[in-house]
Design a protein around this motif. Structure first.
Motif: not given
Length: 189
Positions: A4, A9, A32, A40, A43-44, A47-48
Motif C-alpha cells: 500500500r 492509505v 482511527t 485502535n 498504528e493505523q 500511517k495516516i
C-alpha cells in the motif's frame, strides 16, 4: 498481498487536490485516532499521519511520486498483468508501455544521471587516451625533442624504423634529439 502506498492509505488518487487529501485525512483521523477510538492502538493513525505529512507538502509529494514511478519501472510484472497490448494487439487505455527507450531517455534526462554519465564518459576517454597516445614531444629550452638513433650507414640521426634490417640488427639505444636534426623515415613499399 499488495504493497500500500500513501495514496491507498488515505483513499485518494494521485490526481487528488490538496483539499481532497486534507478532507480524507480529517475523516480517517477521526475514525482511527487512539484518543477518540479505544479499539485502535495507534498504528493505523501513524500511517495516516505519515501519508498526510508527505502528500500535503507539494515538494515532498513530488519526491514521493518520483519514487513511486522509479519503483514501478523496475518491478516485475505480476501474473495478472495483461501487458501493454490486448489480445488484438491494440494498446489498452491507461496501460504503461514496457520499459524501453523512453525509460532510458527519462533516466538520462535526470540531471543526476546525466552528470554521472558525463563524468564516467570523460574518465573513460581520458583513460583510453593515455593508453593509446604516443609519447608526447618533449621540450628542452623551447626546442621540441624526439627519440632518434644514429645510423652508421647514413651517419645521420633517424627516427626508429622497426622495419629496417639494420635497425633490427643493431637495436640501438634511443636518445632525445632536436626534431630538426632528425631525418624522418617512411616505410618502403
Amino acid at each position: 498481498m499488495s504493497v500500500r502506498n500513501h495514496y491507498d492509505v488515505l483513499g485518494v488518487t494521485k490526481k487528488s487536490s490538496q483539499e481532497e487529501i486534507k478532507s480524507a485525512f480529517r475523516k480517517l483521523s477521526l475514525e482511527t485516532h487512539p484518543d477518540l477510538n479505544q479499539d485502535n492502538d495507534g498504528e493505523q493513525f501513524k500511517k495516516i499521519a505519515e501519508a498526510h505529512s508527505i502528500l500535503s507538502s507539494p515538494t515532498e509529494r513530488m519526491k514521493y511520486d518520483r519514487q513511486l514511478l522509479d519503483a514501478s519501472m523496475w518491478r516485475r510484472p505480476s501474473p495478472t498483468d495483461r501487458g501493454f497490448y490486448d489480445s488484438n494487439n491494440i494498446r489498452r487505455p491507461g496501460a504503461r508501455p514496457p520499459p524501453g527507450l523512453h525509460v532510458a531517455m527519462q533516466t538520462l534526462s535526470n540531471p543526476r544521471y546525466l552528470v554521472l554519465g558525463l563524468v564516467a564518459f570523460g574518465s573513460l576517454a581520458a583513460f583510453l587516451g593515455t593508453m593509446t597516445s604516443r609519447r608526447p614531444d618533449v621540450q628542452l629550452h623551447g626546442v621540441p625533442m624526439i627519440e632518434a638513433w644514429h645510423n652508421p650507414k647514413t651517419k645521420q640521426w633517424e627516427q626508429p624504423a622497426p622495419w629496417d634490417p639494420l635497425y633490427q640488427q643493431l637495436r640501438p639505444e634511443l636518445k632525445l634529439m632536436p626534431r630538426e636534426k632528425v631525418r624522418r623515415r617512411h616505410m618502403q613499399k
